[in-house]
Motif scaffolding. Structure first.
Motif, short mmCIF file in Angstrom:
data_model
loop_
_atom_site.label_atom_id
_atom_site.label_comp_id
_atom_site.label_asym_id
_atom_site.label_seq_id
_atom_site.Cartn_x
_atom_site.Cartn_y
_atom_site.Cartn_z
N TYR A 1 -26.70 18.90 -2.98
CA TYR A 1 -27.07 19.42 -3.82
C TYR A 1 -26.80 18.36 -4.93
CZ TYR A 1 -29.77 23.25 -1.65
OH TYR A 1 -30.45 23.49 -1.13
N MET B 1 -26.90 27.53 -4.33
CA MET B 1 -26.41 26.54 -5.08
C MET B 1 -27.39 25.39 -6.11
SD MET B 1 -23.51 24.87 -4.19
CE MET B 1 -22.72 26.42 -4.04
N LEU C 1 -22.59 21.10 -0.23
CA LEU C 1 -22.43 20.25 -1.27
C LEU C 1 -23.68 19.15 -1.56
CD1 LEU C 1 -19.05 21.82 -2.16
CD2 LEU C 1 -20.97 22.59 -2.66
N HIS D 1 -26.36 30.90 0.13
CA HIS D 1 -25.57 29.15 0.03
C HIS D 1 -26.80 28.12 -0.54
CE1 HIS D 1 -21.88 30.58 3.13
NE2 HIS D 1 -22.59 31.53 2.16
N ASP D 2 -27.89 28.69 0.09
CA ASP D 2 -28.41 27.52 -0.91
C ASP D 2 -29.12 28.49 -1.71
OD1 ASP D 2 -29.35 25.10 0.93
OD2 ASP D 2 -29.48 26.40 2.95
N CYS E 1 -18.19 18.53 -7.84
CA CYS E 1 -19.26 18.06 -7.84
C CYS E 1 -19.84 17.62 -8.95
CB CYS E 1 -19.56 19.42 -6.58
SG CYS E 1 -19.37 19.86 -5.20
#
Length: 292
Positions: A169, A120, A166, A116-117, A227
């Motif tokens: 980032y 992102m 979220l 996931h990181d 975002c």
């Protein structure tokens, strides 16, 4: 051309499950609102129908998917659209330059991996400084009720984990819930004055100003977020919305009716049914005879 094989997870245009179709189309309807004349990345584009829909309003769309077979299918089916470019790539290695896209769209992607990181970081890299990310992911706390033991989901997130990820980032994160509902929608004719959206539920004895959760319907199965790292925090294009699923449901019902009628005719026309029917007639005749 033949339909792309349904693996059991990725939505294809041949899928007949009404709630899945309506939910996916609703998300792309929202994406169309913010991608007008923009350069867009549709990450995990799958069959390509979403990238195709976005291309109707966007200036340029990149559809990126890790599955080469899906990319080849998308090129064959939607490749005539001059402003779409389908590429093989992964969420942690996006084949685009830094600061090259205005909008990143990612629907039902996060849960399919645990990087996931890295995902992102890649999205931030390819986004322009004032770029926007619109993404969705199933709600971990309840999604198992709807789709138990989904072998394609590696790491689902709760709404809290979703928000924490979220905000690492992006400066501005606006969260939404998506529910599959069946009901009636009443709204102002003058859409410019549609500032508030009320939800009602109930029966002849009581009306509630909320949705009552059913064992399947009305639950917030999906989390969505928009975002950005710009100072913009007013996304008036995306607020309360409703996607009309009547035609999708009618199509599914008609296809189900057709399959039932076809199966019934096959049974009636079968030799075993005819033999059995003749035996039943003879038995009924004998019963009537002995009753006399």
């Amino acid at each position: 051309m033949d339909d792309l094989e349904f693996t059991g997870e990725r939505l294809t245009t041949s899928l007949e499950v009404a709630h899945g179709v309506i939910e996916h189309l609703h998300r792309y309807a929202l994406a169309q609102k913010i991608t007008i004349d923009k350069i867009v990345l549709d990450i995990a584009s799958g069959e390509g129908y979403g990238s195709f829909l976005l291309s109707k309003t966007a200036n340029k769309v990149y559809g990126v998917d890790i599955d080469e077979n899906s990319i080849n299918y998308a090129k064959a089916k939607y490749g005539k659209s001059e402003n779409i470019n389908f590429l093989v790539g992964s969420t942690d290695a996006i084949p685009l330059d830094d600061n090259s896209v205005d909008i990143v769209v990612s629907f039902e992607t996060l849960e399919h991996h645990d990087k996931h990181d890295l995902m992102m970081q890649e999205i931030v890299r390819v986004l322009k400084k004032d770029g926007v990310l619109l993404l969705s992911s199933p709600e971990k706390s309840i999604y198992n009720e709807r789709d138990p033991n989904n072998k394609f989901h590696v790491k689902e997130l709760s709404i809290g984990d979703f928000e924490i990820l979220l905000k690492k980032y992006f400066k501005e994160v606006t969260l939404f819930s998506q529910r599959f509902v069946i009901g009636s929608l009443i709204h102002l004719v003058d859409k410019k004055n549609m500032s508030k959206f009320n939800l009602f539920d109930g029966n002849y004895s009581q009306i509630k100003n909320e949705l009552v959760e059913d064992s399947f319907y009305n639950k917030p199965y999906f989390n969505l977020a928009i975002c950005t790292n710009s100072n913009r925090n007013d996304f008036s294009e995306i607020g309360f919305s409703f996607f009309n699923g009547v035609n999708v449901i009618k199509k599914e019902m008609n296809e189900y009716k057709f399959k039932c009628e076809k199966k019934y005719n096959e049974i009636v026309d079968s030799e075993s049914f005819k033999i059995g029917n003749n035996i039943v007639k003879k038995i009924n005749y004998c019963i009537k005879f002995w009753k006399k």
